[in-house]
Design a protein around this motif. Structure first.
Motif, PDB file in Angstrom:
ATOM      1  N   THR A 121     -34.132   0.111 -26.636  1.00  0.00           N
ATOM      2  CA  THR A 121     -32.993   0.436 -25.774  1.00  0.00           C
ATOM      3  C   THR A 121     -31.778  -0.414 -26.122  1.00  0.00           C
ATOM      4  OG1 THR A 121     -34.504   1.066 -23.993  1.00  0.00           O
ATOM      5  CG2 THR A 121     -32.219   0.623 -23.372  1.00  0.00           C
ATOM      6  N   VAL A 122     -31.999  -1.702 -26.361  1.00  0.00           N
ATOM      7  CA  VAL A 122     -30.891  -2.601 -26.709  1.00  0.00           C
ATOM      8  C   VAL A 122     -30.266  -2.172 -28.038  1.00  0.00           C
ATOM      9  CG1 VAL A 122     -30.330  -4.962 -27.410  1.00  0.00           C
ATOM     10  CG2 VAL A 122     -31.717  -4.563 -25.367  1.00  0.00           C
ATOM     11  N   VAL A 123     -31.102  -1.855 -29.032  1.00  0.00           N
ATOM     12  CA  VAL A 123     -30.590  -1.404 -30.336  1.00  0.00           C
ATOM     13  C   VAL A 123     -29.806  -0.107 -30.164  1.00  0.00           C
ATOM     14  CG1 VAL A 123     -31.270  -0.497 -32.597  1.00  0.00           C
ATOM     15  CG2 VAL A 123     -32.314  -2.598 -31.726  1.00  0.00           C
ATOM     16  N   SER A 124     -30.378   0.852 -29.421  1.00  0.00           N
ATOM     17  CA  SER A 124     -29.688   2.131 -29.202  1.00  0.00           C
ATOM     18  C   SER A 124     -28.351   1.934 -28.508  1.00  0.00           C
ATOM     19  CB  SER A 124     -30.566   3.060 -28.356  1.00  0.00           C
ATOM     20  OG  SER A 124     -31.719   3.425 -29.047  1.00  0.00           O
ATOM     21  N   ALA A 125     -28.351   1.097 -27.464  1.00  0.00           N
ATOM     22  CA  ALA A 125     -27.109   0.850 -26.717  1.00  0.00           C
ATOM     23  C   ALA A 125     -26.074   0.161 -27.597  1.00  0.00           C
ATOM     24  CB  ALA A 125     -27.397   0.010 -25.473  1.00  0.00           C
ATOM     25  N   ALA A 126     -26.505  -0.836 -28.373  1.00  0.00           N
ATOM     26  CA  ALA A 126     -25.557  -1.575 -29.225  1.00  0.00           C
ATOM     27  C   ALA A 126     -24.943  -0.660 -30.282  1.00  0.00           C
ATOM     28  CB  ALA A 126     -26.264  -2.758 -29.893  1.00  0.00           C
ATOM     29  N   ILE A 127     -25.767   0.168 -30.910  1.00  0.00           N
ATOM     30  CA  ILE A 127     -25.250   1.076 -31.948  1.00  0.00           C
ATOM     31  C   ILE A 127     -24.350   2.133 -31.326  1.00  0.00           C
ATOM     32  CG2 ILE A 127     -25.917   2.856 -33.619  1.00  0.00           C
ATOM     33  CD1 ILE A 127     -28.361   1.032 -34.233  1.00  0.00           C
ATOM     34  N   THR A 128     -24.788   2.691 -30.193  1.00  0.00           N
ATOM     35  CA  THR A 128     -23.973   3.703 -29.520  1.00  0.00           C
ATOM     36  C   THR A 128     -22.607   3.146 -29.116  1.00  0.00           C
ATOM     37  OG1 THR A 128     -25.922   4.869 -28.695  1.00  0.00           O
ATOM     38  CG2 THR A 128     -23.859   5.255 -27.531  1.00  0.00           C
ATOM     39  N   LEU A 129     -22.606   1.965 -28.517  1.00  0.00           N
ATOM     40  CA  LEU A 129     -21.335   1.374 -28.083  1.00  0.00           C
ATOM     41  C   LEU A 129     -20.439   1.021 -29.273  1.00  0.00           C
ATOM     42  CD1 LEU A 129     -22.524  -0.791 -25.062  1.00  0.00           C
ATOM     43  CD2 LEU A 129     -21.396   1.446 -25.042  1.00  0.00           C
ATOM     44  N   SER A 130     -21.068   0.612 -30.380  1.00  0.00           N
ATOM     45  CA  SER A 130     -20.280   0.348 -31.591  1.00  0.00           C
ATOM     46  C   SER A 130     -19.638   1.636 -32.105  1.00  0.00           C
ATOM     47  CB  SER A 130     -21.166  -0.260 -32.675  1.00  0.00           C
ATOM     48  OG  SER A 130     -21.684  -1.494 -32.251  1.00  0.00           O
ATOM     49  N   LEU A 131     -20.415   2.714 -32.126  1.00  0.00           N
ATOM     50  CA  LEU A 131     -19.882   3.993 -32.602  1.00  0.00           C
ATOM     51  C   LEU A 131     -18.806   4.534 -31.666  1.00  0.00           C
ATOM     52  CD1 LEU A 131     -23.184   5.687 -33.852  1.00  0.00           C
ATOM     53  CD2 LEU A 131     -21.339   4.732 -35.246  1.00  0.00           C
ATOM     54  N   ILE A 132     -19.005   4.351 -30.348  1.00  0.00           N
ATOM     55  CA  ILE A 132     -17.985   4.787 -29.392  1.00  0.00           C
ATOM     56  C   ILE A 132     -16.702   3.977 -29.591  1.00  0.00           C
ATOM     57  CG2 ILE A 132     -17.376   4.783 -26.930  1.00  0.00           C
ATOM     58  CD1 ILE A 132     -20.297   5.594 -26.364  1.00  0.00           C
ATOM     59  N   THR A 133     -16.863   2.673 -29.798  1.00  0.00           N
ATOM     60  CA  THR A 133     -15.696   1.814 -30.027  1.00  0.00           C
ATOM     61  C   THR A 133     -14.957   2.238 -31.295  1.00  0.00           C
ATOM     62  OG1 THR A 133     -16.809  -0.027 -28.928  1.00  0.00           O
ATOM     63  CG2 THR A 133     -14.954  -0.580 -30.356  1.00  0.00           C
ATOM     64  N   LEU A 134     -15.710   2.619 -32.336  1.00  0.00           N
ATOM     65  CA  LEU A 134     -15.093   3.067 -33.590  1.00  0.00           C
ATOM     66  C   LEU A 134     -14.341   4.388 -33.441  1.00  0.00           C
ATOM     67  CD1 LEU A 134     -17.798   2.182 -36.270  1.00  0.00           C
ATOM     68  CD2 LEU A 134     -15.464   1.305 -36.145  1.00  0.00           C
ATOM     69  N   LEU A 135     -14.690   5.162 -32.398  1.00  0.00           N
ATOM     70  CA  LEU A 135     -13.969   6.424 -32.187  1.00  0.00           C
ATOM     71  C   LEU A 135     -12.483   6.177 -31.946  1.00  0.00           C
ATOM     72  CD1 LEU A 135     -16.362   8.531 -29.912  1.00  0.00           C
ATOM     73  CD2 LEU A 135     -15.792   8.932 -32.317  1.00  0.00           C
ATOM     74  N   VAL A 136     -12.162   5.012 -31.366  1.00  0.00           N
ATOM     75  CA  VAL A 136     -10.757   4.738 -31.035  1.00  0.00           C
ATOM     76  C   VAL A 136      -9.901   4.630 -32.298  1.00  0.00           C
ATOM     77  CG1 VAL A 136      -9.182   3.149 -29.885  1.00  0.00           C
ATOM     78  CG2 VAL A 136     -11.363   3.734 -28.810  1.00  0.00           C
ATOM     79  N   PRO A 137     -10.217   3.723 -33.244  1.00  0.00           N
ATOM     80  CA  PRO A 137      -9.371   3.676 -34.446  1.00  0.00           C
ATOM     81  C   PRO A 137      -9.552   4.892 -35.361  1.00  0.00           C
ATOM     82  CG  PRO A 137     -11.183   2.102 -34.643  1.00  0.00           C
ATOM     83  CD  PRO A 137     -11.219   2.629 -33.242  1.00  0.00           C
ATOM     84  N   LEU A 138     -10.763   5.480 -35.370  1.00  0.00           N
ATOM     85  CA  LEU A 138     -11.001   6.615 -36.264  1.00  0.00           C
ATOM     86  C   LEU A 138     -10.352   7.907 -35.774  1.00  0.00           C
ATOM     87  CD1 LEU A 138     -14.763   6.066 -37.230  1.00  0.00           C
ATOM     88  CD2 LEU A 138     -12.743   5.632 -38.640  1.00  0.00           C
ATOM     89  N   SER A 139      -9.990   7.932 -34.486  1.00  0.00           N
ATOM     90  CA  SER A 139      -9.441   9.170 -33.924  1.00  0.00           C
ATOM     91  C   SER A 139      -7.972   9.374 -34.259  1.00  0.00           C
ATOM     92  CB  SER A 139      -9.617   9.173 -32.400  1.00  0.00           C
ATOM     93  OG  SER A 139      -8.782   8.180 -31.834  1.00  0.00           O
ATOM     94  N   GLY A 140      -7.370   8.419 -34.941  1.00  0.00           N
ATOM     95  CA  GLY A 140      -5.956   8.546 -35.288  1.00  0.00           C
ATOM     96  C   GLY A 140      -5.043   8.391 -34.088  1.00  0.00           C
ATOM     97  N   GLY A 141      -5.522   7.644 -33.076  1.00  0.00           N
ATOM     98  CA  GLY A 141      -4.675   7.376 -31.912  1.00  0.00           C
ATOM     99  C   GLY A 141      -4.907   8.277 -30.727  1.00  0.00           C
ATOM    100  N   SER A 142      -5.770   9.290 -30.853  1.00  0.00           N
ATOM    101  CA  SER A 142      -5.949  10.204 -29.713  1.00  0.00           C
ATOM    102  C   SER A 142      -6.897   9.634 -28.664  1.00  0.00           C
ATOM    103  CB  SER A 142      -6.459  11.568 -30.190  1.00  0.00           C
ATOM    104  OG  SER A 142      -7.773  11.460 -30.695  1.00  0.00           O
TER     105      SER A 142
END
Length: 196
Positions: A121-142
Motif C-alpha cells: 500500500t505504501v509503495v502504491s501510494a508513493a508511486i501514485t502520488l508521484s505520478l499525480i504530482t508529475l501531471l502538473v508539470p507534464l500537463s503544460g500548465g493545465s
C-alpha cells in the motif's frame, strides 16, 4: 475520454493476465506467457501517457486523471502479488496444481502478512502520488496541485492506516482460539474436525 481509457485499460489488464496464464499452463508456451505478463505494467503506463496527452491537449484536469495515475501505482505496488495469486489459482483450477493455501490468520505469520500488505500500500501510494504530482508539470500548465489535493489526503491516509494495522499486529499478535490447531498461521483443525 479518460473514463473510456480507464475501462479499456482495466479490461486489457485482465485479458493479458488471462492470456498469460493460459499460454503458460494450457499451451506450455512459457516465453510467450512471460512476455504477456511482463506487459501488464505497460498497460497502465500507456494509460498514464494518454492521460498526460489528454491534459496537454487542453482537457480540464479532474479526478479521472488522478485515477488513471493510480492504476500505474497499483500495478507496480500490488501487481506482482496479484499475478502470483492469479497464477496459483489458475494452476489449481486448470492445470491440476495444489490448492492455494488461505492467507495466514494467526501468530507471527499473520503479522508478516499484514506488513506485506502495508508495504504494498505504501509503495502504491508513493508511486501514485508521484505520478499525480508529475501531471502538473507534464500537463503544460493545465493542471494545478490543488486539483488533486484530496488524492494526497486519501492515499496518505490509506498508507497510514495500513501501517497502523500492521503495527497493531506486531504489538498484539492475533492468537488462535482454544482448541484450534494452527500451522504456519493457518487453521489445520478445529475441535477434532479434519482440515478447515
Amino acid at each position: 475520454m479518460i473514463v473510456t481509457l480507464i475501462v479499456a485499460a482495466e479490461i486489457s489488464f485482465w485479458i493479458l493476465l488471462g492470456l498469460g496464464l493460459a499460454t503458460r499452463y494450457l499451451l506450455r508456451w512459457r516465453r510467450t506467457s512471460t512476455a504477456l505478463l511482463v506487459g501488464l505494467p505497460l498497460v497502465d503506463l500507456t494509460l498514464y501517457a494518454l492521460t498526460v496527452l489528454d491534459l496537454r491537449g487542453g482537457a480540464a484536469p479532474s479526478w479521472t486523471h488522478a485515477l488513471a495515475a493510480s492504476y500505474a501505482g497499483f500495478s507496480i505496488g500490488y501487481g506482482p502479488s496479484l499475478v502470483r495469486w492469479a497464477d496459483r489459482h489458475f494452476l489449481y483450477r486448470f492445470a491440476g496444481g495444489p490448492k492455494p493455501p488461505p492467507s495466514p490468520k494467526y501468530g507471527p505469520e499473520r503479522t508478516r502478512y499484514e506488513w506485506q500488505i502495508a508495504g504494498r500500500t505504501v509503495v502504491s501510494a508513493a508511486i501514485t502520488l508521484s505520478l499525480i504530482t508529475l501531471l502538473v508539470p507534464l500537463s503544460g500548465g493545465s493542471a494545478h496541485f490543488g486539483t488533486f489535493t484530496q488524492w494526497y489526503l486519501k492515499l496518505g491516509l490509506a498508507a497510514v492506516v495500513n501501517v497502523a494495522v500492521a503495527g497493531c499486529y506486531s504489538l498484539w499478535p492475533k492468537q488462535p482460539p482454544a482448541g484450534v490447531v494452527v500451522e504456519d498461521g493457518r487453521v489445520v483443525s478445529d475441535k477434532g474436525s479434519t482440515r478447515v
